[in-house]
Enzyme design. Structure first.
Site: not given
Lengths: 310, 310
Positions: A131, A184
């Protein structure tokens, strides 16, 4: 065992009120990894399917690749060799935890091939490294539920403390992914660094209510608590027709509806499979009213997390 | 029935992470009201015991008096007559929900005398009116648990939504009230109106963790979640020796320790009655080290709320 095929599920992070702390796994979509032991040291990506060439093929820059590398370093065997095929079965930049599913599938597959030296919970920090390179921060609200299954609270990052919450047997998720893209990093960038104490109190009330509603279970309480006064008002401007799509979901019987992760996908919860299907159709119709096509997915909460495929 | 004596319990509001949304009731201390029907219309306070003359004797300016008045207006019988004796059995301005206990005892007693036209939950808005004149805002995190018993989440104020949370059978509260005074309005005034998003996320994680810990039950999770990064760092400066007293509680075996309501009382939770007693002694000793005397109370979570006394 020299080769293994692993599925890891998509996830809905934030879940309305729980920004950066709540997430749950769905049955589908998800990503698949085929991992094969190799004589050549290191992790090599031999193929990525379904990304239209957009993901890095270099292992150290790929979420699944870096997760396996960090894992191998941790267990003291960085010299082991693996070849990986990554099969992306969901859209990138969708808010469905695409990077998390790849990272989880990769590190879970490696751990299986090596005879499970670590527990799923112990794999979490390595999936979080995936991530970090995908999103710029090692958040756990997607990799947590993808790895552990079910509904997960990230109580704390320092130290890392992840808690699995019991959910009702009848709880269905409708996911609708409009064919637009939200980055994102952009979605995080537009958030304010300060929250009013008033809104913090409102949000804490809903966080407490949602956990109590899920654990009791109390569907009305779940419904009343699926409210986000901090993040949704800001991020929803990135999603065309957000209010109309949300209203369509509620009108079709959803307990609540909000942004999945950082969007643009939206999720709705309901307590009946047929209702969940109707909600999906209504949300897609609302997007289509302004010419936006979409994909819809309906599933129960995925309690298992990753699974080894035959 | 022409006269009734009612006890309503003290309460711990906020409970570390749950500012303005969490509260629970204790077995003692608490306040008592003796309410008697009268031929003379209206609510009259005939005596207040234990307040050293500091509370208003005028019913409309007294928390218990105004609660009963608002209740009588609501049920359409403002002409009924009552005489009230209020027996304050806990210190004022202590952070133990003193004003809430009086309001709850008063309105609960009136409802009992009139044959219970309303449920306890329906009495909540009238007890909140008592809080409005005592503290300047009609908060529910003390009157909620005092009226309903147990551990209560105020999920929302608009509309009012109060949820009772199941707690473990073995959960003990140690309360220590140092003989100093903090004004609730001052304690609120020093708070900042803005919270960083980072601290909001940390606090939400603890709110979720505490509810999950109580409901599971999981004492370790309760302990890890009894952390307040927003309010305690500001308000604790109003309490001399706060850090030393808290550390004494933790060293004596507390799951957690923080400020009760707006202070200066401090509470600690533990899972054993003997430990709870030892925690109280340790906290009192820590206050005494700088010459501050105190009272300590140990009890289980009070699941009943107000009770009619023989």
């Amino acid at each position: 065992m020299e080769s293994i095929r692993v599925f890891a599920p998509a996830t809905v992070a934030n879940v309305a009120c729980g920004f950066d702390i709540f997430g749950f796994a769905v049955a589908s979509p998800g990503d698949e990894v085929v991992l094969t032991r190799s004589e050549t040291p290191g992790v090599r990506i031999t193929d990525i399917i379904g990304d239209e060439g957009r993901l890095p093929r270099e292992a150290s820059r790929n979420t699944a690749g870096i997760s396996i590398q960090k894992y191998l370093q941790h267990i003291g065997q960085p010299e082991l060799g693996f070849e990986m095929v990554l099969n992306k079965q969901m859209p990138l930049g969708s808010g469905l935890g695409s990077s998390a599913a790849s990272a989880v599938a990769g590190v879970f597959a490696a751990n299986e091939l090596l005879g499970r030296p670590l527990t799923p919970l112990q794999l979490l920090p390595f999936a979080m490294e995936g991530e970090r390179i995908a999103c710029g921060s090692a958040h756990a609200d997607n990799v947590g539920p993808s790895l552990l299954g079910g509904f997960v609270v990230v109580r704390s990052y320092n130290p890392l403390d992840v808690v699995r919450i019991q959910t009702p047997a009848s709880l269905y998720c409708t996911l609708v992914h409009p064919d637009i893209e939200v980055n994102t990093k952009d979605a995080r960038f537009i958030l304010k660094n300060e929250v009013s104490l008033k809104n913090t109190i409102i949000q804490m009330g809903n966080v407490a209510g949602l956990i109590a509603g899920l654990m009791t279970p109390d569907y009305d309480l779940i419904s009343r608590s699926l409210v986000d006064v901090i993040i949704e008002p800001v991020r929803s401007i990135l999603i065309p027709e957000f209010n109309e799509v949300k209203q369509a979901a509620l009108d079709a019987g959803a307990l609540g509806c909000s942004i999945s992760g950082s969007g643009p996908s939206m999720f709705a919860l309901s307590r009946d499979a047929d209702v969940a299907e109707r909600i999906g159709a209504a949300m897609q119709q609302a997007f289509l009213a302004v010419g936006i096509t979409s994909e819809a997915y309906v599933s129960e909460i995925n309690q298992q997390g990753p699974k080894v495929l035959a």
